[in-house]
Design an enzyme around this catalytic site. Structure first.
Site, short mmCIF file in Angstrom:
data_model
loop_
_atom_site.label_atom_id
_atom_site.label_comp_id
_atom_site.label_asym_id
_atom_site.label_seq_id
_atom_site.Cartn_x
_atom_site.Cartn_y
_atom_site.Cartn_z
N GLY A 1 2.75 14.41 3.52
CA GLY A 1 3.83 15.37 3.78
C GLY A 1 4.20 15.44 5.26
N GLY A 2 3.95 14.34 5.98
CA GLY A 2 4.18 14.34 7.43
C GLY A 2 5.64 14.34 7.84
CB ALA A 3 8.75 13.13 6.41
N GLY A 4 7.76 16.49 6.55
CA GLY A 4 8.25 17.86 6.33
C GLY A 4 8.11 18.69 7.60
N GLY B 1 4.15 19.28 8.50
CA GLY B 1 3.58 17.94 8.59
C GLY B 1 4.07 17.18 9.81
CB THR C 1 0.08 29.33 1.28
OG1 THR C 1 0.74 30.58 1.45
CG2 THR C 1 -0.16 29.14 -0.21
CG ASP C 2 -0.41 34.25 3.69
OD1 ASP C 2 0.45 33.56 3.08
OD2 ASP C 2 -0.09 35.11 4.53
CD GLU C 3 3.76 32.55 -0.07
OE1 GLU C 3 4.23 32.50 -1.22
OE2 GLU C 3 4.41 32.25 0.95
CE1 TYR D 1 4.00 26.58 -1.92
CE2 TYR D 1 3.77 28.90 -1.35
CZ TYR D 1 3.60 27.57 -1.03
OH TYR D 1 3.04 27.21 0.18
CE LYS E 1 -0.40 24.84 -0.94
NZ LYS E 1 -0.31 23.44 -0.38
P1 NAD Z 1 8.07 21.20 3.52
O1 NAD Z 1 8.70 21.49 2.20
O2 NAD Z 1 8.87 21.34 4.77
O3 NAD Z 1 7.49 19.70 3.51
C1 NAD Z 1 6.80 19.17 2.43
C2 NAD Z 1 6.73 17.66 2.61
O4 NAD Z 1 5.97 17.12 1.51
C3 NAD Z 1 8.08 16.97 2.60
O5 NAD Z 1 8.16 16.02 3.64
C4 NAD Z 1 8.13 16.28 1.23
O6 NAD Z 1 8.92 15.10 1.23
C5 NAD Z 1 6.67 15.99 0.99
N1 NAD Z 1 6.33 15.88 -0.44
C6 NAD Z 1 6.63 16.77 -1.43
N2 NAD Z 1 6.19 16.30 -2.62
C7 NAD Z 1 5.58 15.10 -2.37
C8 NAD Z 1 4.91 14.14 -3.17
N3 NAD Z 1 4.80 14.32 -4.51
N4 NAD Z 1 4.38 13.04 -2.60
C9 NAD Z 1 4.49 12.85 -1.25
N5 NAD Z 1 5.14 13.72 -0.44
C10 NAD Z 1 5.67 14.83 -0.98
O7 NAD Z 1 6.75 22.12 3.56
P2 NAD Z 1 6.03 22.83 4.79
O8 NAD Z 1 6.61 24.17 4.98
O9 NAD Z 1 5.96 21.88 5.91
O10 NAD Z 1 4.57 23.03 4.16
C11 NAD Z 1 3.56 22.03 4.31
C12 NAD Z 1 2.29 22.51 3.65
O11 NAD Z 1 1.86 23.73 4.25
C13 NAD Z 1 2.44 22.82 2.16
O12 NAD Z 1 1.26 22.39 1.51
C14 NAD Z 1 2.57 24.34 2.11
O13 NAD Z 1 2.09 24.84 0.88
C15 NAD Z 1 1.69 24.74 3.27
N6 NAD Z 1 2.03 26.02 3.92
C16 NAD Z 1 3.30 26.27 4.34
C17 NAD Z 1 3.59 27.48 4.99
C18 NAD Z 1 4.98 27.77 5.53
O14 NAD Z 1 5.21 28.88 6.04
N7 NAD Z 1 5.93 26.85 5.48
C19 NAD Z 1 2.58 28.43 5.20
C20 NAD Z 1 1.28 28.13 4.75
C21 NAD Z 1 1.01 26.93 4.11
P1 TYD Z 2 10.54 32.58 2.67
O1 TYD Z 2 10.94 32.08 4.01
O2 TYD Z 2 11.14 31.96 1.45
O3 TYD Z 2 8.94 32.49 2.62
P2 TYD Z 2 7.88 33.11 1.54
O4 TYD Z 2 8.60 33.53 0.33
O5 TYD Z 2 6.97 31.95 1.29
O6 TYD Z 2 7.21 34.26 2.26
O7 TYD Z 2 10.83 34.13 2.60
C1 TYD Z 2 10.29 35.04 3.56
C2 TYD Z 2 10.68 36.45 3.16
O8 TYD Z 2 12.10 36.60 3.32
C3 TYD Z 2 10.39 36.77 1.71
O9 TYD Z 2 9.98 38.14 1.62
C4 TYD Z 2 11.74 36.59 1.02
C5 TYD Z 2 12.74 36.97 2.09
N1 TYD Z 2 14.04 36.26 2.06
C6 TYD Z 2 15.23 37.00 2.09
O10 TYD Z 2 15.24 38.24 2.11
N2 TYD Z 2 16.42 36.30 2.10
C7 TYD Z 2 16.46 34.94 2.08
O11 TYD Z 2 17.57 34.35 2.07
C8 TYD Z 2 15.23 34.20 2.06
C9 TYD Z 2 15.22 32.70 2.02
C10 TYD Z 2 14.04 34.91 2.06
#
Ligand code: NAD
Ligand code: TYD
Length: 352
Positions: free
Chosen positions: A12-15, A18, A133-135, A158, A162
């Site tokens: 997931g390094g392109a996200g 990552g 995630t903390d979720e 989701y 996780k």
């Molecule tokens: P993101 O959606 O930006 O990136 C996810 C990446 O995974 C993308 O590059 C996608 O192409 C790749 N991917 C998805 N399915 C795949 C598959 N089947 N095979 C290979 N690659 C695949 O996500 P993010 O926000 O960067 O989150 C990264 C990780 O961190 C996730 O595991 C997420 O659950 C965790 N996380 C995210 C947050 C947050 O606030 N964004 C917080 C806590 C934990």
């Molecule tokens: P989000 O960024 O989707 O992260 P997560 O659901 O994983 O916490 O949402 C953060 C908070 O913002 C969540 O309580 C939902 C709210 N939210 C809005 O009120 N409006 C929006 O358009 C989005 C995307 C999220």
């Protein structure tokens, strides 16, 4: 093959997170080979890694973590010694629309990776670091914090996927002795975040004077952490954390969604030379998210005490640099918010 000290597979390094993880590892550890494996879904974007793509210690492989043969080949070809697993479907709203994709990528994909690592690594010095995630802990009331010992109580598709993946990671430790580590982080913000998540979505809408959709009353609370601090914490846990343990990562930085969006409005009134209060007029209350978790908040005492990690910036500093990045990278946003995203966005928000 050059004698790399470690050969780390980052999934997931392109996200969003990552790409920050890959950048940190490539720049900090010239003696490690960093192999980025990503399927390049809608959320994966190699533009995020333009600054490191030519580095001698970096390789990219386009593959799906659910594809056992492809993963085995990568382990074999690069003699992978460690994994930092971030690949996942990551957006709660999308999981409500289509849970099965989340089971496939987050549960099946994780089990697949674990299984290949277990088969290939026999003893020796390895780490399988699972990023979660903390979720998984569910939703808090007004009081209390998530600790590593808090019982899992996921409530969205989701977070259920996780949580399930975390259980499998632990099961591979207990059953097969796979050397795993898990980190559970709060909400991240920073550059390169796909603009379906709250902060980049709001910045982009404010810039374009589009409505700012607040779900429900906007009283839900999230703890926000700068993505660079998150990947520094992962680096610390990966190198110094104890095998078989979980570590919570958080920013001690709770905001209601409404207060946070109002704060962004004020920053951007000034940045965009608009009148004070002009952006706030864009705030629109829309139908609440189904099963919307009320509050997330992290107790990060364990990582602070054991590994001496704390966030390096205040929210004010992190958010200012984030806003600056989105304002300076309009091409990145334009590229992403056209095409399939545009259609998704219109369906999600304009029908609410
Ligand atoms: P993101 O959606 O930006 O990136 C996810 C990446 O995974 C993308 O590059 C996608 O192409 C790749 N991917 C998805 N399915 C795949 C598959 N089947 N095979 C290979 N690659 C695949 O996500 P993010 O926000 O960067 O989150 C990264 C990780 O961190 C996730 O595991 C997420 O659950 C965790 N996380 C995210 C947050 C947050 O606030 N964004 C917080 C806590 C934990
Ligand atoms: P989000 O960024 O989707 O992260 P997560 O659901 O994983 O916490 O949402 C953060 C908070 O913002 C969540 O309580 C939902 C709210 N939210 C809005 O009120 N409006 C929006 O358009 C989005 C995307 C999220």
């Amino acid at each position: 093959m050059m004698q790399w000290k470690k050969r780390i597979l980052v999934t997931g390094g392109a996200g969003f997170i990552g790409s920050h993880m890959v950048r940190l590892l490539v720049n900090k550890y010239a003696d490690y080979l960093i192999v980025n494996l990503d399927k390049l879904t809608y959320a994966g974007n190699l533009e995020n890694l333009k600054d490191v793509e030519d580095a001698a210690n970096y390789s990219f492989v386009k593959a799906d973590i659910c594809d056992s043969d492809a993963i085995s080949e990568v382990f074999e070809k690069f003699q992978i010694t460690d994994v930092i697993h971030l690949a996942a479907e990551s957006h709660v709203d999308r999981s409500i629309e289509g849970p099965k994709d989340f089971v496939l990528a987050n549960v099946m994909g994780t089990v697949n990776l674990l299984h290949v690592a277990k088969d290939v690594w026999e003893g020796g010095d390895h780490v399988f670091h699972h990023v979660s995630t903390d979720e998984v802990y569910g939703s808090l009331g007004d009081e209390g914090l998530f600790e590593e010992t808090t019982a899992y109580d996921p409530r969205s598709p989701y977070s259920a996927s996780k949580a399930s993946s975390d259980h499998f990671v632990r099961a591979y430790y207990h059953t097969y002795g796979l050397p795993i580590k898990i980190s559970n982080c709060s909400n991240n913000y920073g550059s390169h975040q796909f603009p379906e998540k709250l902060i980049p979505l709001m910045i982009n809408n404010i810039v374009h004077k589009k409505p700012l959709p607040i779900y429900g009353t906007g009283e839900n609370v999230r703890d926000w952490l700068w993505v660079v601090d998150h990947v520094q914490a992962i680096d610390r846990i990966f190198h110094e954390g104890r095998v078989g343990e979980s570590y919570n990562i958080g920013g001690l930085n709770e905001w209601t969604n409404l207060d946070l969006v109002r704060y962004l409005c004020r920053i951007l009134d000034e940045k965009l030379g608009r009148e004070a209060g002009e952006n706030e007029k864009l705030i629109t209350f829309v139908k609440d998210r189904a099963g919307h978790d009320k509050r997330y908040a992290i107790d990060a005492t364990k990582i602070e005490n054991e590994l001496n990690w704390t966030p390096s910036v205040t929210f004010e500093e992190g958010l200012a640099s984030t806003v600056e990045w989105y304002l300076n990278n309009t091409d990145w946003i334009e590229q992403i918010t056209s095409g399939a995203y545009k259609q998704y966005y219109e369906e999600m928000y304009h029908n609410r």
